[in-house]
Each structure stands twice: as C-alpha cells, then as structure tokens.
Enzyme design. Structure first.
Site, PDB file in Angstrom:
ATOM      1  CB  SER A   1       3.388   3.118  -2.507  1.00 24.72           C
ATOM      2  OG  SER A   1       4.054   2.156  -3.281  1.00 24.72           O
TER       3      SER A   1
ATOM      4  CB  ILE B   1      -3.122  -0.853  -5.284  1.00 23.86           C
ATOM      5  CG1 ILE B   1      -2.542  -2.038  -6.078  1.00 23.86           C
ATOM      6  CG2 ILE B   1      -4.640  -0.842  -5.359  1.00 23.86           C
ATOM      7  CD1 ILE B   1      -2.844  -3.407  -5.466  1.00 23.86           C
TER       8      ILE B   1
ATOM      9  CG  ASP C   1       2.879   1.593  11.967  1.00 24.99           C
ATOM     10  OD1 ASP C   1       2.000   0.810  11.549  1.00 24.99           O
ATOM     11  OD2 ASP C   1       4.021   1.217  12.277  1.00 24.99           O
TER      12      ASP C   1
ATOM     13  CE  LYS D   1     -13.209  -1.983  18.370  1.00 20.09           C
ATOM     14  NZ  LYS D   1     -14.253  -2.950  18.349  1.00 20.09           N
TER      15      LYS D   1
ATOM     16  CB  SER E   1      -8.275  -9.744   0.574  1.00 20.59           C
ATOM     17  OG  SER E   1      -9.111  -9.879  -0.556  1.00 20.59           O
TER      18      SER E   1
ATOM     19  CB  THR F   1       2.684  -2.036  -6.926  1.00 20.45           C
ATOM     20  OG1 THR F   1       3.017  -3.081  -5.993  1.00 20.45           O
ATOM     21  CG2 THR F   1       1.305  -2.246  -7.491  1.00 20.45           C
TER      22      THR F   1
HETATM   23  N1  LIG Z   1       0.934  -5.782  -5.911  1.00 17.52           N
HETATM   24  C1  LIG Z   1       0.395  -6.988  -5.955  1.00 17.52           C
HETATM   25  O1  LIG Z   1       0.765  -7.856  -6.796  1.00 17.52           O
HETATM   26  C2  LIG Z   1      -0.698  -7.371  -4.983  1.00 17.52           C
HETATM   27  C3  LIG Z   1      -1.412  -8.573  -5.200  1.00 17.52           C
HETATM   28  C4  LIG Z   1      -2.415  -8.928  -4.311  1.00 17.52           C
HETATM   29  C5  LIG Z   1      -2.690  -8.142  -3.212  1.00 17.52           C
HETATM   30  N2  LIG Z   1      -1.977  -7.000  -3.029  1.00 17.52           N
HETATM   31  C6  LIG Z   1      -2.279  -6.189  -1.839  1.00 17.52           C
HETATM   32  O2  LIG Z   1      -2.596  -4.870  -2.210  1.00 17.52           O
HETATM   33  C7  LIG Z   1      -2.214  -3.974  -1.148  1.00 17.52           C
HETATM   34  C8  LIG Z   1      -1.391  -2.839  -1.739  1.00 17.52           C
HETATM   35  O3  LIG Z   1      -0.257  -3.379  -2.367  1.00 17.52           O
HETATM   36  P1  LIG Z   1       0.697  -2.504  -3.307  1.00 17.52           P
HETATM   37  O4  LIG Z   1       1.218  -3.454  -4.326  1.00 17.52           O
HETATM   38  O5  LIG Z   1       0.023  -1.264  -3.719  1.00 17.52           O
HETATM   39  O6  LIG Z   1       1.901  -2.210  -2.264  1.00 17.52           O
HETATM   40  P2  LIG Z   1       2.873  -0.947  -2.110  1.00 17.52           P
HETATM   41  O7  LIG Z   1       3.133  -0.303  -3.424  1.00 17.52           O
HETATM   42  O8  LIG Z   1       4.035  -1.472  -1.332  1.00 17.52           O
HETATM   43  O9  LIG Z   1       2.034   0.066  -1.203  1.00 17.52           O
HETATM   44  C9  LIG Z   1       1.734  -0.229   0.123  1.00 17.52           C
HETATM   45  C10 LIG Z   1       1.321   1.059   0.821  1.00 17.52           C
HETATM   46  O10 LIG Z   1       0.958   0.766   2.168  1.00 17.52           O
HETATM   47  C11 LIG Z   1       1.670   1.631   3.058  1.00 17.52           C
HETATM   48  N3  LIG Z   1       1.892   0.898   4.311  1.00 17.52           N
HETATM   49  C12 LIG Z   1       2.494  -0.308   4.476  1.00 17.52           C
HETATM   50  N4  LIG Z   1       2.537  -0.635   5.775  1.00 17.52           N
HETATM   51  C13 LIG Z   1       1.931   0.381   6.453  1.00 17.52           C
HETATM   52  C14 LIG Z   1       1.691   0.645   7.822  1.00 17.52           C
HETATM   53  N5  LIG Z   1       2.089  -0.208   8.780  1.00 17.52           N
HETATM   54  N6  LIG Z   1       1.023   1.764   8.162  1.00 17.52           N
HETATM   55  C15 LIG Z   1       0.624   2.650   7.206  1.00 17.52           C
HETATM   56  N7  LIG Z   1       0.849   2.473   5.895  1.00 17.52           N
HETATM   57  C16 LIG Z   1       1.505   1.354   5.519  1.00 17.52           C
HETATM   58  C17 LIG Z   1       2.973   1.951   2.310  1.00 17.52           C
HETATM   59  O11 LIG Z   1       3.573   3.186   2.693  1.00 17.52           O
HETATM   60  P3  LIG Z   1       4.678   3.327   3.855  1.00 17.52           P
HETATM   61  O12 LIG Z   1       5.803   2.391   3.536  1.00 17.52           O
HETATM   62  O13 LIG Z   1       5.030   4.785   3.785  1.00 17.52           O
HETATM   63  O14 LIG Z   1       4.011   2.988   5.140  1.00 17.52           O
HETATM   64  C18 LIG Z   1       2.416   2.095   0.886  1.00 17.52           C
HETATM   65  O15 LIG Z   1       1.827   3.369   0.720  1.00 17.52           O
HETATM   66  C19 LIG Z   1      -1.462  -4.847  -0.112  1.00 17.52           C
HETATM   67  O16 LIG Z   1      -2.369  -5.232   0.902  1.00 17.52           O
HETATM   68  C20 LIG Z   1      -1.061  -6.077  -0.913  1.00 17.52           C
HETATM   69  O17 LIG Z   1      -0.907  -7.236  -0.099  1.00 17.52           O
HETATM   70  C21 LIG Z   1      -0.987  -6.578  -3.889  1.00 17.52           C
END
Ligand SMILES: NC(=O)c1ccc[n+]([C@@H]2O[C@H](COP(=O)([O-])OP(=O)(O)OC[C@H]3O[C@@H](n4cnc5c(N)ncnc54)[C@H](OP(=O)(O)O)[C@@H]3O)[C@@H](O)[C@H]2O)c1
Length: 238
Positions: free
Chosen positions: A15, A17, A59, A115, A131, A178
């Site tokens: 999903s 990024i 997970d 790790k 981050s 996203t």
């Molecule tokens: N979007 C923004 O505006 C933004 C800004 C700053 C930082 N970030 C950071 O960028 C990163 C990615 O964000 P995104 O916007 O791409 O979010 P996203 O579209 O919600 O994607 C998150 C991904 O992580 C997986 N995931 C979540 N929890 C998990 C777990 N416990 N174990 C394994 N996989 C897990 C989800 O899949 P499943 O649900 O299938 O596990 C999904 O594939 C995050 O750390 C977020 O804090 C995002």
C-alpha cells in the site's frame, strides 16, 4: 550501483509509499519481495505490480513472525521498511495504551525487522527505514509521532555505525496522498490536502512515487549511510 537482479524486500509494500517503492524497484529490474498482514492487500498489490514479485503475510510487530518470514525469504540485498501505524491526539487526551501501541508498530516493528533480517544480508546491503517530518516539526496533536519518528531517526544513526559496512538510512516524508488517510471522509481529506497544498512551498502534497524514488536512491548510492532524507515539500519550514 545497479539494482538489476538484486533481491529487495519491501515490508509494507502492499500500500501507499511501500507499494510505489516496490514498483520503483521492479523498474530497476530488481526481484522484489513484498510483505504485510493482509492477504487481500497482498493479492491486489501483486496483481498491480505485475512482474517479478513475491508476497508474504507478516505482522512485523512479532519477533517470531519476522524471523519466520526472513527464513522463508533467505538471502537478499536491500531492505526497505514502510510498514507502521502511528497515533495522533493531543498529549493530554491520548491514552498511554494508544501511544504504546503506536511505538509497538512504527518503532518496535522496524527495530524487530532489522534484527530479524540481519543474518540474511551481506556487506553490500542497505537498510532503509521510514520516519516522518513530524519528528522535526510536529503540529498540535503529533507528540507521539514526534517521539517515534525521532526515535527511528536516532536508531538509524546508531545502526549505521553498529552494522557497518551495511548502510542504514531513513526516509522522512511529509504529507503523502496514500490509503493511510482512507479512514477520513473524502471531503475532510480533500480539505486537508488543499489546505496543506496552499501552505507548502511546492504547492502540493506528495504522491507516493515522489517518496518511492528516495528509497531507490538510498539503495543505489553506496556512499550514503546514517542519513535522514527529509522529503516533505518544505513542510519543516512552515
Ligand atoms: N502518508 C503520509 O502522509 C505519511 C507522512 C509521513 C510519514 N509516513 C509514514 O510512511 C509509512 C508508510 O505510510 P503510507 O502512507 O504508505 O501508509 P499505508 O498506505 O497505510 O501503508 C502501510 C503499509 O504497512 C503495512 N503494515 C501496517 N502495519 C503492519 C504490521 N503490523 N505488519 C506488517 N505490515 C504492516 C500495511 O499493510 P497491512 O495493513 O496489510 O499490514 C501497508 O502495506 C508509515 O510509517 C507512515 O507513518 C506517511
């Protein structure tokens, strides 16, 4: 450094990024392994990426789960982690349990992943974590994310010394369009994007592809380690 034929794990690659990063590595002719919790998201992402991709359910908060995942993957070259769930809310209102849960995911999940991955990496490998700009410039209600993101940035500086010659870096995005915001009603989400676009020096919020390119750069550039790459459209200035 060419990424052709390199094995790249993108944890969170189903999903947002991570999905964009997985596609960007496939474009570099890498063999990509994506992983996250939901089998539905995995199936959809594999179909969308199209070629040369493997997928696993994991997970990343579970040490046992992470160890099991990497034993199935075997040796690989580059690790990207974009998985992670934070928590927003004013310091005086957010329960400690919600803050711990966010640390369990975005901080400890990334820690456990590194790790568990180590035995399968080599001297030319790179690790890139995620981050966020709230570590540097938190708005109201972002003290938990400020702490988690700063902890991840700090961990990466330490790891780049401890794990050398493996290179360790972190991408710190600003606001990116996203599915992380899919829980918000569309009208509220668009209002937030419009308001941010007006404030940001670049005049728009990021698309996942804007951020994905940075993970490819960090895997390729053999002289970069211990670095936080802030890619936030100027959010740290407003
Ligand atoms: N979007 C923004 O505006 C933004 C800004 C700053 C930082 N970030 C950071 O960028 C990163 C990615 O964000 P995104 O916007 O791409 O979010 P996203 O579209 O919600 O994607 C998150 C991904 O992580 C997986 N995931 C979540 N929890 C998990 C777990 N416990 N174990 C394994 N996989 C897990 C989800 O899949 P499943 O649900 O299938 O596990 C999904 O594939 C995050 O750390 C977020 O804090 C995002």
């Amino acid at each position: 450094m060419s990424l052709e034929g390199k094995r790249v794990v993108v944890l969170g690659g189903t999903s947002g990024i991570g999905l964009a990063a997985a596609k960007a590595f496939v474009k570099e002719s890498s063999h990509v392994i994506i992983a996250s919790r939901s089998s539905e998201k995995l199936t959809k992402a594999k179909a969308e990426i199209g070629s040369d991709v493997e997928g696993y359910e994991i997970d990343f908060r579970s040490e046992e789960g992470a160890k099991n995942f990497f034993s199935k993957v075997g040796e690989f070259d580059h690790l990207v982690v974009t998985a992670g769930e934070g928590a927003m809310g004013h310091f005086s209102e957010l329960p400690v349990a919600a803050v711990r849960e966010a640390f369990d995911s975005k901080f400890w999940g990334q820690y456990i992943t590194v790790k568990s991955a180590l035995p399968y990496l080599n001297n030319k490998s790179s690790i890139t974590l995620t981050s966020g700009v709230y570590g540097l410039r938190p708005p109201r209600g972002a003290s938990t994310l400020a702490a988690i993101n700063s902890a991840v940035d700090g961990l990466v500086r330490g790891l780049s010394v401890d794990l050398a010659p493996i290179r360790v870096n972190v991408v710190s995005p600003g606001i990116v369009d996203t599915p992380i915001y899919s829980g918000m009603p569309a009208e509220q989400r668009n209002k937030m994007y419009n308001s941010m676009s007006q404030q940001l020096p670049v005049g728009r919020v990021a698309q996942p592809e804007d951020i994905a390119a940075t993970y490819v750069y960090l895997a390729k550039n053999g002289f970069t380690t211990g670095t936080t790459v802030l890619i936030d459209g100027g959010a740290h200035l407003i």
